[in-house]
Design a protein around this motif. Structure first.
Motif, short mmCIF file in Angstrom:
data_model
loop_
_atom_site.label_atom_id
_atom_site.label_comp_id
_atom_site.label_asym_id
_atom_site.label_seq_id
_atom_site.Cartn_x
_atom_site.Cartn_y
_atom_site.Cartn_z
N ARG A 143 5.07 40.65 17.23
CA ARG A 143 4.08 40.65 16.16
C ARG A 143 3.45 39.27 16.04
N GLN A 202 -0.34 39.68 11.83
CA GLN A 202 0.29 40.96 11.51
C GLN A 202 1.41 40.77 10.49
N GLU A 250 1.56 42.56 6.78
CA GLU A 250 2.72 43.36 6.35
C GLU A 250 3.30 42.82 5.04
#
Length: 263
Positions: free
Chosen positions: A140, A144, A148
């Motif tokens: 990731r 990202q 999240e």
């Protein structure tokens, strides 16, 4: 006086004439018939005959001792036979004991294998999840991760008691249902996992992650009493309660978050 003397002489002559023949006859008989030994001498000549009963009396205990010796020898032989029979029985029993021990070891091995089956299954599932993570999302990016974290923090409840609703309050669950055999094998309280590192999406403002081949969407906010990064650090599991699916945190097992499942 002369008469008396003549008479005396005549008497003596007469006596001598009588005694002499008799004495001669006795001497002659002695020569013809030797003297027999006297009784005393005869008895003294039998010392061996006198000791013979004593020897016989001394041999009687020996003869009496022979049956006892024979009985002792017979008893000894019987004991030896019993010992031999016992040893033979033990030799015959050894194969049965070995078979029983072998059967016991096999049963123990089966029990160990049966006890280790859930552990091996869990390990296999973890490996599958790790492989799935590696294939679906190898790494990731920082962007990202930031997305999240933002999605999770925005989905935190301000007041859990008023913000969350059960599936019964929502009118019942109407999403995808996992087959029972697959659910028992991969989900439930015995199958925990972590959300961190799983494929992640934000749909309609709600976090969504993929696990076990299914997408799980949170339709409830998560309690504000939980840790800020629980989705990265805590073990969770999916349970089916009262006709609906919920996400539970092992650190807070009394609180379930309503979730919806899709393929």
């Amino acid at each position: 006086m002369q008469v008396v003397g003549i008479t005396s002489t005549a008497i003596l002559s007469l006596l001598f004439g009588i005694v002499a023949p008799v004495y001669a006859q006795q001497q002659s008989e002695k020569q013809d018939h030797p003297e027999k030994p006297q009784v005393g001498q005869h008895e003294q000549g039998k010392p061996e005959q006198q000791h013979a009963p004593q020897q016989e009396h001394a041999q009687q205990p020996q003869r009496q001792a022979k049956p006892e010796q024979q009985h002792a020898q017979q008893q000894q032989r019987q004991d030896q036979n019993k010992q031999q029979e016992h040893a033979q029985q033990q030799r015959q029993a050894k194969p049965e004991q070995q078979h029983a021990q072998q059967q016991q070891r096999q049963d123990q091995n089966k029990q160990q294998e049966y006890a280790q089956q859930p552990q091996r299954k869990d390990q296999n599932r973890q490996q599958q999840v790790a492989q799935q993570r590696g294939h679906e999302q190898p790494q990731r990016t920082q962007e990202q991760q930031r997305v999240e974290q933002t999605a999770w923090q925005q989905h935190r409840a301000g007041n859990w008691q008023s913000d969350h609703r059960t599936w019964q309050q929502r009118g019942g669950y109407n999403g995808y249902r996992i087959p029972d055999d697959r659910f028992r094998g991969y989900f439930g309280s015995a199958h925990g996992f972590r959300i961190e590192g799983l494929p992640f999406l934000v749909v309609g403002g709600y976090p969504r992650f993929q696990y076990g081949g299914y997408w799980f969407s949170l339709v409830d906010p998560w309690p504000g009493s939980w840790a800020n990064n629980w989705y990265d650090t805590d073990d969770v599991y999916v349970a089916y309660v009262e006709n609906g699916y919920y996400l539970f945190n092992r650190r807070y097992p009394t609180t379930g978050i309503a979730i919806s499942i899709s393929m």
